[in-house]
Design an enzyme around this catalytic site. Sequence first.
Site, short mmCIF file in Angstrom:
data_model
loop_
_atom_site.label_atom_id
_atom_site.label_comp_id
_atom_site.label_asym_id
_atom_site.label_seq_id
_atom_site.Cartn_x
_atom_site.Cartn_y
_atom_site.Cartn_z
N CYS A 135 0.83 -1.21 0.00
CA CYS A 135 0.00 0.00 0.00
C CYS A 135 0.86 1.25 0.00
CB CYS A 135 -0.98 0.01 1.17
SG CYS A 135 -0.27 -0.01 2.81
N CYS A 136 0.22 2.36 -0.39
CA CYS A 136 0.85 3.66 -0.47
C CYS A 136 1.97 3.65 -1.52
CB CYS A 136 1.35 4.08 0.91
SG CYS A 136 1.73 5.84 1.06
N ILE A 137 3.23 3.92 -1.14
CA ILE A 137 4.34 3.93 -2.07
C ILE A 137 4.93 2.53 -2.28
CG2 ILE A 137 6.13 4.39 -0.35
CD1 ILE A 137 5.87 5.90 -3.94
N THR A 197 -3.07 -0.94 -2.96
CA THR A 197 -4.02 0.13 -2.68
C THR A 197 -3.23 1.38 -2.35
OG1 THR A 197 -6.05 0.70 -1.47
CG2 THR A 197 -4.27 -0.28 -0.18
#
Length: 224
Positions: A135-137, A197
């Site tokens: 998730c995120c980066i 995500t």
Amino acid sequence: MAKRVAVVLAGCGVLDGSEVHESSAVLVHLSRAGATAKMFAPNIEQMHVVDHVKGSPTEEKRNVLVESARLARGDVQDLSKLSVKDYDAVVFPGGFGVAKNLCSWAVQGKDCSVNEEVKATLQAFHGEGKPIGLCCISPVLAAKVFPGCEVTVGRENDDKYPNTTDTAAAITQLGCKHMSKSVAESHVDEKNKVVTTCAFMCDAPIHEIFDGIGAMVQDVLKLA
């Protein structure tokens, strides 16, 4: 039987380690789904230490494993001890530590290198056909290690996703496919069993980040 999930951390704190809220959300959703989680982190020095009040680097030196123990309530192991045969899936929360400590994306972008233990972990789970959640980066790790994979870091050309457009362009330049998804959604690359995500790549209320990570965790467990 409860699913066993390895969670790989990158330190403690959004600016130089794992994002605390994302890490907690991963653990809560795994627990709610009846899965067992074990945390790991590489035993390496952080790229740098950031004063989270001032937002600027300090002269301190800190260790990624030691700092990750703060998030893990002390129950964390050296990533070198992670054996793919003991787990059904692996999940990587986000935070700048992913782009600074687990790889060098923060300073080199698409030309970055990935920490060898992190790369070996990703390749081991992929090789065994076991799902990988990011998730995120963190999806940039998959983009570097698995050419042609599909990932999301949010919605392109949308002011609510201020860093997505440039990151998505770099992912595309690596030969991977960026999938435009909202913060509430996850994307499942069925072929590679990579689930992503965007989390805090979106400027969204924390409950929406939490729900999006829940969607990612649920999809990971479905594949496990």
